[in-house]
Design a protein around this motif. Sequence first.
Motif, short mmCIF file in Angstrom:
data_model
loop_
_atom_site.label_atom_id
_atom_site.label_comp_id
_atom_site.label_asym_id
_atom_site.label_seq_id
_atom_site.Cartn_x
_atom_site.Cartn_y
_atom_site.Cartn_z
N GLY A 31 106.38 -55.30 62.94
CA GLY A 31 106.78 -55.03 64.31
C GLY A 31 106.31 -56.08 65.28
N MET A 32 105.14 -56.69 65.03
CA MET A 32 104.64 -57.74 65.91
C MET A 32 105.57 -58.96 65.93
SD MET A 32 101.91 -56.72 67.44
CE MET A 32 101.19 -58.24 68.05
N VAL A 33 106.21 -59.24 64.80
CA VAL A 33 107.18 -60.34 64.75
C VAL A 33 108.50 -59.90 65.39
CG1 VAL A 33 108.51 -61.83 63.21
CG2 VAL A 33 106.13 -61.34 62.69
N GLY A 34 108.92 -58.67 65.09
CA GLY A 34 110.21 -58.20 65.59
C GLY A 34 110.31 -58.15 67.09
N GLN A 35 109.20 -57.89 67.78
CA GLN A 35 109.24 -57.83 69.25
C GLN A 35 109.67 -59.16 69.86
OE1 GLN A 35 105.50 -57.59 71.35
NE2 GLN A 35 104.43 -58.77 69.79
N VAL A 119 98.04 -66.72 62.80
CA VAL A 119 96.76 -66.41 62.18
C VAL A 119 96.67 -64.93 61.84
CG1 VAL A 119 94.26 -66.33 62.56
CG2 VAL A 119 95.58 -68.32 63.34
N SER A 120 97.05 -64.10 62.79
CA SER A 120 97.01 -62.65 62.57
C SER A 120 97.91 -62.22 61.43
CB SER A 120 97.44 -61.92 63.85
OG SER A 120 97.58 -60.54 63.63
N GLN A 121 99.13 -62.75 61.39
CA GLN A 121 100.07 -62.36 60.34
C GLN A 121 99.58 -62.81 58.96
OE1 GLN A 121 103.74 -61.09 60.63
NE2 GLN A 121 102.60 -60.07 62.25
N GLY A 122 99.00 -64.00 58.89
CA GLY A 122 98.49 -64.46 57.61
C GLY A 122 97.39 -63.57 57.07
N TYR A 153 109.65 -55.72 56.87
CA TYR A 153 110.88 -56.30 57.42
C TYR A 153 111.83 -55.24 57.97
CZ TYR A 153 109.16 -60.75 56.02
OH TYR A 153 108.37 -61.87 55.93
N GLY A 154 111.69 -54.01 57.51
CA GLY A 154 112.40 -52.93 58.19
C GLY A 154 111.90 -52.80 59.62
N ALA A 155 110.58 -52.93 59.79
CA ALA A 155 110.01 -52.87 61.14
C ALA A 155 110.43 -54.07 61.98
CB ALA A 155 108.49 -52.79 61.06
N VAL A 156 110.58 -55.24 61.34
CA VAL A 156 111.10 -56.41 62.07
C VAL A 156 112.47 -56.08 62.66
CG1 VAL A 156 111.95 -58.77 61.85
CG2 VAL A 156 109.80 -58.13 60.75
N ALA A 157 113.33 -55.46 61.85
CA ALA A 157 114.68 -55.13 62.30
C ALA A 157 114.66 -54.11 63.42
CB ALA A 157 115.50 -54.60 61.12
N VAL A 158 113.90 -53.04 63.23
CA VAL A 158 113.85 -51.98 64.25
C VAL A 158 113.27 -52.52 65.56
CG1 VAL A 158 112.79 -49.78 64.85
CG2 VAL A 158 113.73 -50.12 62.57
N SER A 159 112.21 -53.30 65.45
CA SER A 159 111.59 -53.86 66.66
C SER A 159 112.50 -54.88 67.34
CB SER A 159 110.24 -54.50 66.33
OG SER A 159 109.30 -53.52 65.99
N SER A 160 113.27 -55.64 66.55
CA SER A 160 114.23 -56.57 67.14
C SER A 160 115.28 -55.82 67.96
CB SER A 160 114.91 -57.40 66.04
OG SER A 160 113.99 -58.23 65.39
N LEU A 161 115.79 -54.74 67.37
CA LEU A 161 116.77 -53.92 68.08
C LEU A 161 116.17 -53.32 69.35
CD1 LEU A 161 118.73 -51.91 65.36
CD2 LEU A 161 119.70 -53.42 67.09
N LEU A 162 114.98 -52.74 69.20
CA LEU A 162 114.36 -52.07 70.34
C LEU A 162 113.99 -53.06 71.43
CD1 LEU A 162 113.39 -49.43 71.49
CD2 LEU A 162 111.26 -49.67 70.20
N ALA A 163 113.47 -54.24 71.03
CA ALA A 163 113.13 -55.26 72.02
C ALA A 163 114.39 -55.76 72.73
CB ALA A 163 112.39 -56.41 71.36
N GLY A 164 115.48 -55.91 71.98
CA GLY A 164 116.73 -56.33 72.59
C GLY A 164 117.25 -55.31 73.59
#
Length: 426
Positions: A31-35, A119-122, A153-164
């Motif tokens: 989710g941190m990436v998806g935002q 750094v955090s993601q790694g 990556y499901g959270a990446v998608a959901v957060s991308s949608l929500l952020a958009g």
Amino acid sequence: MTAATPPPRLGLRENAPQFALLVAVNALVGGMVGQEQTVLPLLARDVFGITGYTMVLSYVAVFGVTKAISNWFAGTLSDRFGRKPVLLAGWLVAVPVPLMLIWAPDWGWVVAANALLGVSQGLTWSTTVVMKIDLVGPRQRGLAMGLNEAAGYGAVAVSSLLAGYLASEYGLRPAPFLLGIAYTALALIITGIFVRETHGHARAEAAQLAPATSRPRQDADLTHRRIWFLASIREPALASASAAGLVNNLNFGLSWGLFPLLFATRDLSTAQIALLFALYPGVWGIGQLFTGALSDRIGRKHLVTGGMALQAIALIIIGAGSGLGAWATGTILLGLGTAMVYPTLLAVVGDVAHPAWRARAVGVYRVWRDLGYAVGAVIGGIVADLLSLQAALWVAAAISAVVAAIVAGRMYETLSTQHRNGASAT
């Protein structure tokens, strides 16, 4: 282990509560990436007036480099000090990221925030991978990685949608990045209070495997340099996985920066761009629920080869397309190809590496894989500036096809070797 303290039990069912917690934590990592993914390219163009593609992609490149470096430290530190402290440290590093994005007075702040995010993601993503491998043991490694990557990556998608959606309704700042504040707070609570150390599970697996091997005991005592050499060049399966991982994230890094700008050339709304972009990680995330388990049944190699070839086809379709239908088709296929590859490569590393140096092997693999963000950003930005957005996608397609051929020729099937105590790496 003493007689009064039985060794930890390995297996998904045996460790279901902790496994589920780690799945939730990795969803927050994603989710941190998806935002960012839908919003930052538009922020660069509309708020900071940046038009050069190479400059726009600078934040992806910095993210990739810092994430790649921290992947190695995540492996070495978790072997030395345990998994949980590294996971907690990764979340502490993430705390200022959404605040910096909200208050950034210039693009340099955005780049700096993404250096911290890398750094955090790694630290966080690498550690959740290792912890899940620790818990399940060798029998369901592909399934475990599928669940882990699907959550992320499901959270990446959901957060991308929500952020958009938030950006279209309330503006590019601050609303989309309030998600990141919530994610970090929740993750710190879960990790600090409920997540338990899993290093003992890896030691238990190593102890179980050691009597069965006919190889020398030094298999478990490889130096850092030797592990780097094996995972980067010498060991065919590990080196092939590192190459495929790099190109897979080359495609992801390129898409992160260029897809929103490509889709905006047809005057699509922010919400439509968010939907198109979310299709890629969405299919990727859901698909891994099946492909990880499938690799436990049919093997790893053919899924990796086929997935890289499918990514090449998908990038050609996206580059040649000029509207919502073609782009949707291409992003769906790209997500499917990535789903075939992503959990399977992690399972390959888990198959080959001895439990005593598995975390470091995962770290080396993820160093190469996440350098793909930077490579994709640099190649994509330069080609797009010199030629076109479409040309950048075609170059990535050609690279993906070449790597598919390399994997087909060099990688051996690792599923049958998963009980060999990493002997093939010696």
